[in-house]
Design a protein around this motif. Structure first.
Motif, PDB file in Angstrom:
ATOM      1  N   VAL A 147       0.742  -1.206   0.041  1.00  0.00           N
ATOM      2  CA  VAL A 147       0.217   0.103   0.135  1.00  0.00           C
ATOM      3  C   VAL A 147       0.797   1.084  -0.040  1.00  0.00           C
ATOM      4  O   VAL A 147       0.667   2.324  -0.871  1.00  0.00           O
ATOM      5  CB  VAL A 147      -0.869   0.030   1.231  1.00  0.00           C
ATOM      6  CG1 VAL A 147      -1.726   1.184   1.202  1.00  0.00           C
ATOM      7  CG2 VAL A 147      -1.710  -1.309   1.123  1.00  0.00           C
ATOM      8  N   PRO A 148       1.876   1.597   0.784  1.00  0.00           N
ATOM      9  CA  PRO A 148       2.745   2.645   0.790  1.00  0.00           C
ATOM     10  C   PRO A 148       3.203   2.664  -0.404  1.00  0.00           C
ATOM     11  O   PRO A 148       3.465   3.890  -1.137  1.00  0.00           O
ATOM     12  CB  PRO A 148       3.599   2.460   1.882  1.00  0.00           C
ATOM     13  CG  PRO A 148       2.955   1.502   2.927  1.00  0.00           C
ATOM     14  CD  PRO A 148       2.184   0.458   2.219  1.00  0.00           C
ATOM     15  N   ASP A 149       3.917   1.518  -0.947  1.00  0.00           N
ATOM     16  CA  ASP A 149       4.670   1.547  -2.311  1.00  0.00           C
ATOM     17  C   ASP A 149       3.815   1.867  -3.328  1.00  0.00           C
ATOM     18  O   ASP A 149       4.233   2.577  -4.449  1.00  0.00           O
ATOM     19  CB  ASP A 149       5.355   0.304  -2.348  1.00  0.00           C
ATOM     20  CG  ASP A 149       6.335  -0.275  -1.716  1.00  0.00           C
ATOM     21  OD1 ASP A 149       6.850   0.339  -1.141  1.00  0.00           O
ATOM     22  OD2 ASP A 149       6.652  -1.501  -1.707  1.00  0.00           O
ATOM     23  N   TYR A 150       2.418   1.662  -3.391  1.00  0.00           N
ATOM     24  CA  TYR A 150       1.480   2.012  -4.484  1.00  0.00           C
ATOM     25  C   TYR A 150       1.348   3.543  -4.404  1.00  0.00           C
ATOM     26  O   TYR A 150       0.880   4.081  -5.454  1.00  0.00           O
ATOM     27  CB  TYR A 150       0.258   1.265  -4.388  1.00  0.00           C
ATOM     28  CG  TYR A 150      -0.499   1.081  -5.619  1.00  0.00           C
ATOM     29  CD1 TYR A 150      -0.107   0.294  -6.360  1.00  0.00           C
ATOM     30  CD2 TYR A 150      -1.763   1.842  -5.860  1.00  0.00           C
ATOM     31  CE1 TYR A 150      -0.826   0.013  -7.821  1.00  0.00           C
ATOM     32  CE2 TYR A 150      -2.505   1.496  -7.119  1.00  0.00           C
ATOM     33  CZ  TYR A 150      -1.900   0.506  -7.880  1.00  0.00           C
ATOM     34  OH  TYR A 150      -2.754   0.379  -9.187  1.00  0.00           O
ATOM     35  N   LEU A 151       1.510   4.373  -3.168  1.00  0.00           N
ATOM     36  CA  LEU A 151       1.430   5.744  -3.513  1.00  0.00           C
ATOM     37  C   LEU A 151       2.391   6.337  -4.506  1.00  0.00           C
ATOM     38  O   LEU A 151       2.046   7.398  -5.138  1.00  0.00           O
ATOM     39  CB  LEU A 151       1.974   6.149  -1.925  1.00  0.00           C
ATOM     40  CG  LEU A 151       0.882   6.254  -0.924  1.00  0.00           C
ATOM     41  CD1 LEU A 151       1.637   6.545   0.516  1.00  0.00           C
ATOM     42  CD2 LEU A 151      -0.243   7.066  -1.008  1.00  0.00           C
ATOM     43  N   PHE A 152       3.309   5.575  -4.743  1.00  0.00           N
ATOM     44  CA  PHE A 152       4.456   6.035  -5.736  1.00  0.00           C
ATOM     45  C   PHE A 152       3.920   6.169  -7.071  1.00  0.00           C
ATOM     46  O   PHE A 152       4.401   7.280  -7.804  1.00  0.00           O
ATOM     47  CB  PHE A 152       5.578   5.038  -5.641  1.00  0.00           C
ATOM     48  CG  PHE A 152       6.612   5.834  -6.494  1.00  0.00           C
ATOM     49  CD1 PHE A 152       7.808   6.538  -6.018  1.00  0.00           C
ATOM     50  CD2 PHE A 152       6.959   5.241  -7.902  1.00  0.00           C
ATOM     51  CE1 PHE A 152       8.712   7.100  -6.942  1.00  0.00           C
ATOM     52  CE2 PHE A 152       7.735   5.626  -8.721  1.00  0.00           C
ATOM     53  CZ  PHE A 152       8.861   6.414  -8.313  1.00  0.00           C
ATOM     54  N   THR A 153       2.603   5.594  -7.641  1.00  0.00           N
ATOM     55  CA  THR A 153       2.305   5.299  -8.633  1.00  0.00           C
ATOM     56  C   THR A 153       1.294   6.320  -8.992  1.00  0.00           C
ATOM     57  O   THR A 153       0.889   6.582 -10.226  1.00  0.00           O
ATOM     58  CB  THR A 153       1.673   3.798  -8.798  1.00  0.00           C
ATOM     59  OG1 THR A 153       0.315   3.809  -8.168  1.00  0.00           O
ATOM     60  CG2 THR A 153       2.568   2.775  -8.528  1.00  0.00           C
ATOM     61  N   ASP A 154       0.833   7.101  -8.262  1.00  0.00           N
ATOM     62  CA  ASP A 154      -0.216   7.992  -8.150  1.00  0.00           C
ATOM     63  C   ASP A 154      -1.714   7.440  -8.474  1.00  0.00           C
ATOM     64  O   ASP A 154      -2.539   8.343  -9.072  1.00  0.00           O
ATOM     65  CB  ASP A 154       0.259   9.176  -9.253  1.00  0.00           C
ATOM     66  CG  ASP A 154       1.337  10.046  -8.853  1.00  0.00           C
ATOM     67  OD1 ASP A 154       1.629  10.222  -7.793  1.00  0.00           O
ATOM     68  OD2 ASP A 154       1.991  10.664  -9.655  1.00  0.00           O
ATOM     69  N   LYS A 155      -1.846   6.185  -8.322  1.00  0.00           N
ATOM     70  CA  LYS A 155      -2.879   5.624  -8.694  1.00  0.00           C
ATOM     71  C   LYS A 155      -4.122   5.110  -7.530  1.00  0.00           C
ATOM     72  O   LYS A 155      -3.416   5.135  -6.439  1.00  0.00           O
ATOM     73  CB  LYS A 155      -2.690   4.272  -9.706  1.00  0.00           C
ATOM     74  CG  LYS A 155      -2.249   4.358 -10.904  1.00  0.00           C
ATOM     75  CD  LYS A 155      -1.731   3.134 -11.752  1.00  0.00           C
ATOM     76  CE  LYS A 155      -0.361   2.651 -11.446  1.00  0.00           C
ATOM     77  NZ  LYS A 155      -0.020   1.566 -12.262  1.00  0.00           N
ATOM     78  N   PRO A 156      -5.096   5.435  -7.938  1.00  0.00           N
ATOM     79  CA  PRO A 156      -5.904   5.126  -6.507  1.00  0.00           C
ATOM     80  C   PRO A 156      -5.916   3.494  -5.916  1.00  0.00           C
ATOM     81  O   PRO A 156      -5.662   2.829  -6.605  1.00  0.00           O
ATOM     82  CB  PRO A 156      -7.646   5.481  -7.099  1.00  0.00           C
ATOM     83  CG  PRO A 156      -7.386   5.192  -8.558  1.00  0.00           C
ATOM     84  CD  PRO A 156      -6.115   5.531  -8.860  1.00  0.00           C
ATOM     85  N   PHE A 157      -6.147   3.534  -4.710  1.00  0.00           N
ATOM     86  CA  PHE A 157      -6.438   2.115  -4.131  1.00  0.00           C
ATOM     87  C   PHE A 157      -7.399   1.958  -3.051  1.00  0.00           C
ATOM     88  O   PHE A 157      -7.850   3.155  -2.504  1.00  0.00           O
ATOM     89  CB  PHE A 157      -5.008   1.634  -3.653  1.00  0.00           C
ATOM     90  CG  PHE A 157      -4.439   2.572  -2.736  1.00  0.00           C
ATOM     91  CD1 PHE A 157      -4.687   2.497  -1.152  1.00  0.00           C
ATOM     92  CD2 PHE A 157      -3.618   3.725  -3.160  1.00  0.00           C
ATOM     93  CE1 PHE A 157      -4.101   3.427  -0.323  1.00  0.00           C
ATOM     94  CE2 PHE A 157      -3.059   4.630  -2.085  1.00  0.00           C
ATOM     95  CZ  PHE A 157      -3.288   4.419  -0.517  1.00  0.00           C
ATOM     96  N   VAL A 158      -7.843   0.855  -2.963  1.00  0.00           N
ATOM     97  CA  VAL A 158      -8.660   0.428  -1.756  1.00  0.00           C
ATOM     98  C   VAL A 158      -7.796  -0.270  -0.552  1.00  0.00           C
ATOM     99  O   VAL A 158      -7.238  -1.095  -0.993  1.00  0.00           O
ATOM    100  CB  VAL A 158      -9.899  -0.277  -2.343  1.00  0.00           C
ATOM    101  CG1 VAL A 158     -10.575  -1.111  -1.082  1.00  0.00           C
ATOM    102  CG2 VAL A 158     -10.810   0.134  -3.163  1.00  0.00           C
ATOM    103  N   LEU A 159      -8.098   0.135   0.662  1.00  0.00           N
ATOM    104  CA  LEU A 159      -7.459  -0.509   1.633  1.00  0.00           C
ATOM    105  C   LEU A 159      -8.515  -1.151   2.397  1.00  0.00           C
ATOM    106  O   LEU A 159      -9.685  -0.721   3.055  1.00  0.00           O
ATOM    107  CB  LEU A 159      -6.980   0.615   2.599  1.00  0.00           C
ATOM    108  CG  LEU A 159      -5.951   0.029   3.783  1.00  0.00           C
ATOM    109  CD1 LEU A 159      -5.095  -0.877   3.520  1.00  0.00           C
ATOM    110  CD2 LEU A 159      -5.695   1.074   4.771  1.00  0.00           C
ATOM    111  N   CYS A 160      -8.571  -2.697   2.715  1.00  0.00           N
ATOM    112  CA  CYS A 160      -9.303  -3.547   3.119  1.00  0.00           C
ATOM    113  C   CYS A 160      -8.858  -3.517   4.763  1.00  0.00           C
ATOM    114  O   CYS A 160      -7.860  -3.607   5.252  1.00  0.00           O
ATOM    115  CB  CYS A 160      -9.123  -4.912   2.516  1.00  0.00           C
ATOM    116  SG  CYS A 160      -9.607  -5.111   0.900  1.00  0.00           S
ATOM    117  N   LEU A 161     -10.136  -3.229   5.503  1.00  0.00           N
ATOM    118  CA  LEU A 161      -9.776  -3.015   6.904  1.00  0.00           C
ATOM    119  C   LEU A 161     -10.818  -4.181   7.763  1.00  0.00           C
ATOM    120  O   LEU A 161     -12.027  -3.855   7.650  1.00  0.00           O
ATOM    121  CB  LEU A 161     -10.184  -1.770   7.410  1.00  0.00           C
ATOM    122  CG  LEU A 161      -9.528  -0.469   6.804  1.00  0.00           C
ATOM    123  CD1 LEU A 161     -10.084   0.634   7.137  1.00  0.00           C
ATOM    124  CD2 LEU A 161      -7.904  -0.755   7.308  1.00  0.00           C
TER     125      LEU A 161
END
Length: 538
Positions: free
Chosen positions: A450-464
């Motif tokens: 998830v933190p790594d995906y911040l680099f891509t500027d793309k949206p993401f869903v975080l499962c909680l």
């Protein structure tokens, strides 16, 4: 197939034992049925299998079964002479003592890819195992009538003597620490400046692969130290560094050669303490990813001299959870693995391709953060929304029986849907970064992805999971579309594939999690941190 997915690890351990005892029963039945030739053939096959499977470890169950076979063959009516009886007793004794003897003569220190080390004595690391199997084969040949009793006793005695002499020679080397001294001499000649230390499961090679190439940029010589014998060949396959196996703390001492200044750790395994106990070295924790998991703020991390973190979040997280570590121990290095591996803005204007990357099911309560139990519902929502799915579960998920079943269920959904979806086997053939590059969005659990995906500027869903309220209050979760597990994932999927409403929030926390150097895509900060860490302690 679901039963096989769930229980294959158990069956992989149980079936060989069942087959061994089944073989013993077959031999006994054949002997009393007057079929010594077939009984001998089964015994020979059992001996070959024992040798093949037992070269790396003791196999007491298979050995006990082989004892039963040999005794049964010795009871054959035609085998009633004293010499054959003595040969049977010797064979039985060899089989019974083999696990203990071969374990006692196993080298405590072993090395591969290290120049100056010699191969093990006679290249036969388990002489008693070989002697046991050969003696069993000899008894089988005698019972089958293929050899006479003089040949039987001579062969068994010679085999036992040769095995015993080789075992004694090995034992002398172990007691005199000859192998450890040879490795130490070769390591001293090689003169490593740093060591990378690994203890953990065989599936953890990816933890090393994250760092070995980056550490090599320093130009300093390094060595990889592993603590599990089964991991030695795996480490040799992924490392260009010399690899040394150290069985115990005593064995580790032989590896502390002059010039070694620094040890890097890729995880927080308990056996790391065996190396950290040497204060003259600088101990640096690298980890294998930054996330909001409890493992990323474990109090155990305080034992190291330095803790490399990607961004300020990696240090602040400890204080936020009441783990007090001096600020000077933290070194912000960015996320060097991302440089050149991840692309930015590559999802704009492309058809929706969503990476679903659940983490593994932890063995303790606070690490049970996987969404795999809800994976089928999540993937169905993605399919209903018209997205192409890349399904990449965590590598450690395959160790868990329930996870394997859940992975198979998701794979079957994707296969039934057709199209360009990638199931677990296809996605696992790619690196996590390659999967990220091919995606336009991601659904993931609380993991380093998830933190790594911040680099891509793309949206993401975080499962909680519903019980992880603290995670829901982190800056990272504020930049994500939340999905509380157990709820309908359709709304989160619709937000994920709709207008990007959280781009500004992701940009605001990117440097906090990844460090400024990661955003500028340079490795100078990391290289400087490694160079400083390699300096000898004052």
């Amino acid at each position: 197939m679901y039963l096989w997915d769930r229980y294959r690890r158990v069956l992989g351990r149980v079936l060989p034992r069942l087959l061994a005892w089944l073989g013993a029963l077959v031999v006994i039945a054949l002997v009393f049925a007057g079929q010594p030739l077939f009984a001998g053939i089964v015994t020979v096959l059992a001996a070959v299998m024992l040798w093949w499977q037992g070269r790396g470890s003791a196999t007491p169950t298979a050995g006990a079964a082989l004892v039963a076979m040999v005794v049964a063959l010795g009871m054959k009516p035609a085998v009633d002479d004293l010499r054959t009886a003595v040969a049977v007793l010797i064979a039985v004794a060899l089989i019974l003592v083999q696990p203990r003897v071969d374990r006692a003569i196993r080298p405590r220190v072993r090395a591969v890819l290290l120049g100056g080390t010699r191969p093990p004595l006679a290249r036969l690391s388990t002489p008693m195992l070989v002697a046991s199997c050969l003696s069993a084969v000899t008894i089988a040949l005698r019972a089958s009538g293929l050899i006479g009793e003089p040949v039987t006793i001579v062969v068994v005695v010679l085999v036992a003597a040769a095995g015993g002499l080789l075992a004694a020679a090995h034992l002398v080397r172990v007691r005199r620490r000859v192998d450890a001294k040879e490795v130490r001499a070769a390591l001293a000649a090689y003169a490593p400046r740093y060591a990378v230390y690994y203890s953990g499961p065989d599936e953890g090679a990816y933890q090393l692969q994250l760092w070995l190439g980056l550490l090599a940029r320093s130009g300093a010589k390094g060595v990889l130290i592993v603590r599990e014998p089964s991991f030695l060949p795996i480490a040799a396959a992924v490392s260009e560094l010399p690899v040394v196996y150290a069985e115990s703390v005593e064995a580790i001492e032989f590896l502390l050669v002059p010039g070694l200044t620094t040890v890097f750790y890729v995880n927080n395994e308990a056996r790391n303490a065996d190396m950290v106990r040497y204060p003259a070295l600088r101990h640096v924790h690298l980890g294998h990813g930054d996330s909001e998991k409890p493992s990323s703020y474990a109090a155990f991390t305080a034992i190291y001299d330095q803790i490399f973190v990607a961004g300020p979040a990696g240090a602040q997280r400890y204080a936020d959870h009441g783990v007090l570590i001096p600020a000077e121990k933290f070194v912000v290095i960015g996320r060097p693995q991302l440089v050149g591996a991840l692309h930015r803005n590559s999802g704009v204007g492309k058809p929706p391709t969503v990476l679903y990357a659940p983490t593994w099911r932890g063995s303790i309560t606070d690490m049970q953060l996987s969404s795999l139990d809800h994976g089928a519902a999540i993937v169905n929502a993605l399919l209903a929304a018209g997205a192409t799915v890349i399904f990449r579960p965590h590598p450690l998920s395959y160790r868990d029986a329930t996870s394997r079943v859940l992975i198979r269920q998701v794979d079957e959904l994707l296969a039934a849907a057709g199209g360009a979806h990638r199931g677990s086997s296809q996605a696992s053939a790619l690196t996590a970064f390659e999967c990220m590059n091919q995606s336009t969005a991601m659904i993931a659990d609380n993991s380093s992805l998830v933190p790594d995906y911040l680099f891509t500027d793309k949206p993401f869903v975080l499962c909680l999971p519903a019980v992880t309220a603290p995670v829901a209050r982190t800056p990272l979760s504020e930049a994500a579309i939340p999905l509380v597990l157990g709820s309908d994932p359709s709304e989160a999927v619709a937000r994920l594939l709709g207008p990007d409403e959280l781009a500004a929030k992701r940009a605001a926390v990117r440097a906090y999690y990844l460090g400024e150097s990661a955003l500028s895509e340079n490795l100078a900060t990391f290289d400087a941190a490694v160079s400083a860490a390699l300096e000898a302690k004052a």
